[in-house]
Design a protein around this motif. Structure first.
Motif, mmCIF file in Angstrom:
data_model
loop_
_atom_site.group_PDB
_atom_site.id
_atom_site.type_symbol
_atom_site.label_atom_id
_atom_site.label_comp_id
_atom_site.label_asym_id
_atom_site.label_seq_id
_atom_site.Cartn_x
_atom_site.Cartn_y
_atom_site.Cartn_z
ATOM 1 N N GLU A 153 54.434 97.707 62.064
ATOM 2 C CA GLU A 153 53.900 97.435 63.389
ATOM 3 C C GLU A 153 52.967 96.242 63.274
ATOM 4 O O GLU A 153 52.068 96.230 62.431
ATOM 5 C CB GLU A 153 53.137 98.648 63.930
ATOM 6 C CG GLU A 153 52.662 98.459 65.343
ATOM 7 C CD GLU A 153 51.988 99.708 65.886
ATOM 8 O OE1 GLU A 153 50.969 99.554 66.561
ATOM 9 O OE2 GLU A 153 52.476 100.817 65.607
ATOM 10 N N LEU A 154 53.211 95.262 64.089
ATOM 11 C CA LEU A 154 52.363 94.086 64.113
ATOM 12 C C LEU A 154 51.623 94.039 65.435
ATOM 13 O O LEU A 154 52.235 94.168 66.493
ATOM 14 C CB LEU A 154 53.196 92.805 63.953
ATOM 15 C CG LEU A 154 53.992 92.667 62.675
ATOM 16 C CD1 LEU A 154 54.867 91.419 62.726
ATOM 17 C CD2 LEU A 154 53.063 92.602 61.478
ATOM 18 N N ALA A 155 50.313 93.861 65.369
ATOM 19 C CA ALA A 155 49.498 93.743 66.575
ATOM 20 C C ALA A 155 49.482 92.269 66.976
ATOM 21 O O ALA A 155 48.569 91.533 66.623
ATOM 22 C CB ALA A 155 48.090 94.264 66.319
ATOM 23 N N LEU A 156 50.516 91.853 67.683
ATOM 24 C CA LEU A 156 50.634 90.458 68.065
ATOM 25 C C LEU A 156 49.837 90.186 69.334
ATOM 26 O O LEU A 156 49.918 90.936 70.298
ATOM 27 C CB LEU A 156 52.102 90.094 68.291
ATOM 28 C CG LEU A 156 53.013 90.239 67.081
ATOM 29 C CD1 LEU A 156 54.463 89.980 67.473
ATOM 30 C CD2 LEU A 156 52.589 89.299 65.978
ATOM 31 N N ARG A 157 49.093 89.091 69.293
ATOM 32 C CA ARG A 157 48.351 88.654 70.471
ATOM 33 C C ARG A 157 49.241 87.738 71.293
ATOM 34 O O ARG A 157 50.177 87.154 70.771
ATOM 35 C CB ARG A 157 47.095 87.899 70.042
ATOM 36 C CG ARG A 157 46.111 88.774 69.286
ATOM 37 C CD ARG A 157 44.911 87.972 68.919
ATOM 38 N NE ARG A 157 45.377 86.789 68.175
ATOM 39 C CZ ARG A 157 44.705 86.190 67.218
ATOM 40 N NH1 ARG A 157 43.524 86.609 66.899
ATOM 41 N NH2 ARG A 157 45.201 85.154 66.593
ATOM 42 N N PRO A 158 48.912 87.594 72.574
ATOM 43 C CA PRO A 158 49.691 86.647 73.381
ATOM 44 C C PRO A 158 49.689 85.270 72.731
ATOM 45 O O PRO A 158 48.665 84.821 72.200
ATOM 46 C CB PRO A 158 48.969 86.632 74.723
ATOM 47 C CG PRO A 158 48.306 87.972 74.790
ATOM 48 C CD PRO A 158 47.910 88.285 73.370
ATOM 49 N N GLY A 159 50.825 84.645 72.766
ATOM 50 C CA GLY A 159 50.962 83.340 72.137
ATOM 51 C C GLY A 159 51.126 82.252 73.166
ATOM 52 O O GLY A 159 50.813 82.450 74.342
ATOM 53 N N PRO A 160 51.650 81.135 72.723
ATOM 54 C CA PRO A 160 51.890 80.040 73.664
ATOM 55 C C PRO A 160 52.978 80.455 74.642
ATOM 56 O O PRO A 160 53.817 81.282 74.317
ATOM 57 C CB PRO A 160 52.360 78.906 72.760
ATOM 58 C CG PRO A 160 52.933 79.588 71.571
ATOM 59 C CD PRO A 160 52.109 80.825 71.377
#
Length: 185
Positions: free
Chosen positions: A70-77
């Motif tokens: 599980e990766l806690a990805l933040r909003p990106g471009p």
């Protein structure tokens, strides 16, 4: 080389351990070339190794889908321009990269269909091939510029530059030192 790599990697592969590659041309050499170069028992062992080989994107996507990661990805471009490596595209492996990048919240992945960047393998790193490599790579740069022009003023347009994409980045420095494995512009 095919025999030596098979000998080194066979035990891990036969235990079911994945062999993860960052560079698609290296993956191609082990997954596709080694089994076809060797014969007999060595070929069988090379195929066991080949079956265990995956790209980084394949590995992460597979683990994510299996619930093992599980990766806690933040909003990106808002927009990510993706130019896949020639070997990656030839092996049908662009989809895992696109899928993984599309998991970044708020990001749309756009694949550039710009052909070869002129940097694969040792060809693009040889000074005597610099001008040819630069000319080939210009097609990729032009495609990226065309996409950027359509989004002028839009914040957050990013280009992901895989190892072969050095044709777009750091040309002058390339002759004196090797490129980083991965860069985000």
């Amino acid at each position: 080389m095919a025999q030596a790599n098979t000998d080194v990697l066979h035990d891990a592969a036969s235990r079911g351990e994945p062999i993860v590659f960052l560079e698609p041309s290296c993956l191609s050499a082990v997954r596709e070339d080694a089994p076809s170069l060797l014969r007999g028992e060595s070929q069988r062992r090379a195929q066991v190794v080949a079956n265990a080989c995956v790209t980084f994107e394949e590995y992460v996507e597979r683990e994510w889908q299996a619930g093992s990661l599980e990766l806690a990805l933040r909003p990106g471009p808002p927009t990510i321009l993706l130019h896949g490596h020639c070997h990656q595209k030839a092996m049908g492996l662009a989809a895992p990269a696109r899928s993984l990048l599309s998991r970044i919240p708020s990001a749309q992945v756009v694949e550039l269909n710009a052909g070869c960047c002129g940097m694969a393998g040792s060809f693009g790193y040889s000074l005597e091939h610099y001008e040819v490599s630069r000319q080939i790579g210009e097609r990729v740069a032009a495609a990226g510029r065309a996409r950027d022009a359509g989004w002028r003023g839009a914040r957050g347009v990013r280009r992901l530059v895989p190892p072969a994409g050095r044709a777009l980045h750091g040309r002058r420095r390339r002759a004196s030192r090797g490129p980083p494995a991965f860069a985000v512009q």
